[in-house]
Design a protein around this motif. Structure first.
Motif, PDB file in Angstrom:
ATOM      1  N   LEU A 141       0.842  -1.201   0.000  1.00 34.94           N
ATOM      2  CA  LEU A 141       0.000   0.000   0.000  1.00 34.94           C
ATOM      3  C   LEU A 141       0.877   1.250   0.000  1.00 34.94           C
ATOM      4  O   LEU A 141       0.670   2.166  -0.800  1.00 34.94           O
ATOM      5  N   LEU A 142       1.866   1.286   0.885  1.00 37.72           N
ATOM      6  CA  LEU A 142       2.747   2.456   0.964  1.00 37.72           C
ATOM      7  C   LEU A 142       3.554   2.623  -0.313  1.00 37.72           C
ATOM      8  O   LEU A 142       3.766   3.745  -0.788  1.00 37.72           O
ATOM      9  N   MET A 143       3.975   1.506  -0.912  1.00 35.18           N
ATOM     10  CA  MET A 143       4.706   1.572  -2.167  1.00 35.18           C
ATOM     11  C   MET A 143       3.801   2.128  -3.281  1.00 35.18           C
ATOM     12  O   MET A 143       4.215   2.997  -4.052  1.00 35.18           O
ATOM     13  N   GLY A 144       2.580   1.656  -3.340  1.00 33.30           N
ATOM     14  CA  GLY A 144       1.629   2.156  -4.332  1.00 33.30           C
ATOM     15  C   GLY A 144       1.297   3.626  -4.140  1.00 33.30           C
ATOM     16  O   GLY A 144       1.147   4.369  -5.113  1.00 33.30           O
ATOM     17  N   MET A 145       1.175   4.044  -2.873  1.00 39.62           N
ATOM     18  CA  MET A 145       0.930   5.459  -2.591  1.00 39.62           C
ATOM     19  C   MET A 145       2.105   6.297  -3.072  1.00 39.62           C
ATOM     20  O   MET A 145       1.915   7.362  -3.670  1.00 39.62           O
ATOM     21  N   ALA A 146       3.317   5.825  -2.807  1.00 39.31           N
ATOM     22  CA  ALA A 146       4.503   6.556  -3.250  1.00 39.31           C
ATOM     23  C   ALA A 146       4.550   6.630  -4.772  1.00 39.31           C
ATOM     24  O   ALA A 146       4.821   7.699  -5.348  1.00 39.31           O
ATOM     25  N   ASN A 147       4.259   5.511  -5.446  1.00 38.67           N
ATOM     26  CA  ASN A 147       4.255   5.499  -6.922  1.00 38.67           C
ATOM     27  C   ASN A 147       3.205   6.448  -7.470  1.00 38.67           C
ATOM     28  O   ASN A 147       3.455   7.152  -8.444  1.00 38.67           O
ATOM     29  N   SER A 148       2.031   6.467  -6.865  1.00 40.50           N
ATOM     30  CA  SER A 148       0.933   7.287  -7.362  1.00 40.50           C
ATOM     31  C   SER A 148       1.098   8.762  -7.038  1.00 40.50           C
ATOM     32  O   SER A 148       0.813   9.622  -7.864  1.00 40.50           O
TER      33      SER A 148
END
Length: 162
Positions: free
Chosen positions: A152-159
């Protein structure tokens, strides 16, 4: 996943400077001096305990401060401020509570959360998200593991950071 890793990643994702981070901690009820803040934000050793630098209770204070900084204090109908809740009773509650509080603070929808997981190439269903956000006493409650949190945190950072 270490408790302070969550805080460090959220600081990066939302591009929050150190002064504002200390304010968020203060809003949540944890007053830090510069040295204590730097100790929390230091990268932990892999073999250290999850709460070696930031206790479960202090992580929840940060999350409550994040909600207050983004949405303001929750008030009763008479205008008095409602005390923040503390629902991280055990280590396996941490990820569920963090996801709930991120969702509240940033006014994210379930679809937003699904989009973040998708941005990290991690498959999560709407039903699983609903199960994560349920009360612990619900029979279909899903305990969120560290992989869900990391993705989730990785996806938030990517987005959000590109």
């Amino acid at each position: 996943m270490h408790n302070n890793d969550i805080v460090r990643r959220l600081q990066y994702i939302f591009n929050i400077n150190s002064k504002d981070m200390m304010t968020i901690f203060k809003l949540g009820g944890l007053v830090l001096d510069k040295q204590a803040y730097l100790a929390i934000m230091a990268k932990p050793d892999q073999d250290s305990a999850r709460d070696a630098q930031l206790s479960r209770h202090d992580l929840e204070k940060f999350m409550n401060g994040l909600i207050i900084s983004q949405r303001g204090h929750k008030t009763n109908p008479d205008g008095s401020i409602v005390a923040p809740d503390y629902s991280m009773q055990r280590d396996n509650d941490i990820n569920n509570v963090v996801i709930k509080k991120i969702k509240i603070a940033m006014a994210y929808t379930t679809d937003d959360l699904l989009g973040f997981w998708e941005a990290a190439d991690f498959k999560v269903t709407k039903g699983e998200v609903g199960a994560m956000l349920r009360r612990k006493s619900h029979p279909k409650y899903l305990v969120v593991g560290d992989q869900f949190m990391r993705k989730l945190l990785m996806g938030m950072a990517n987005s959000l950071r590109g």
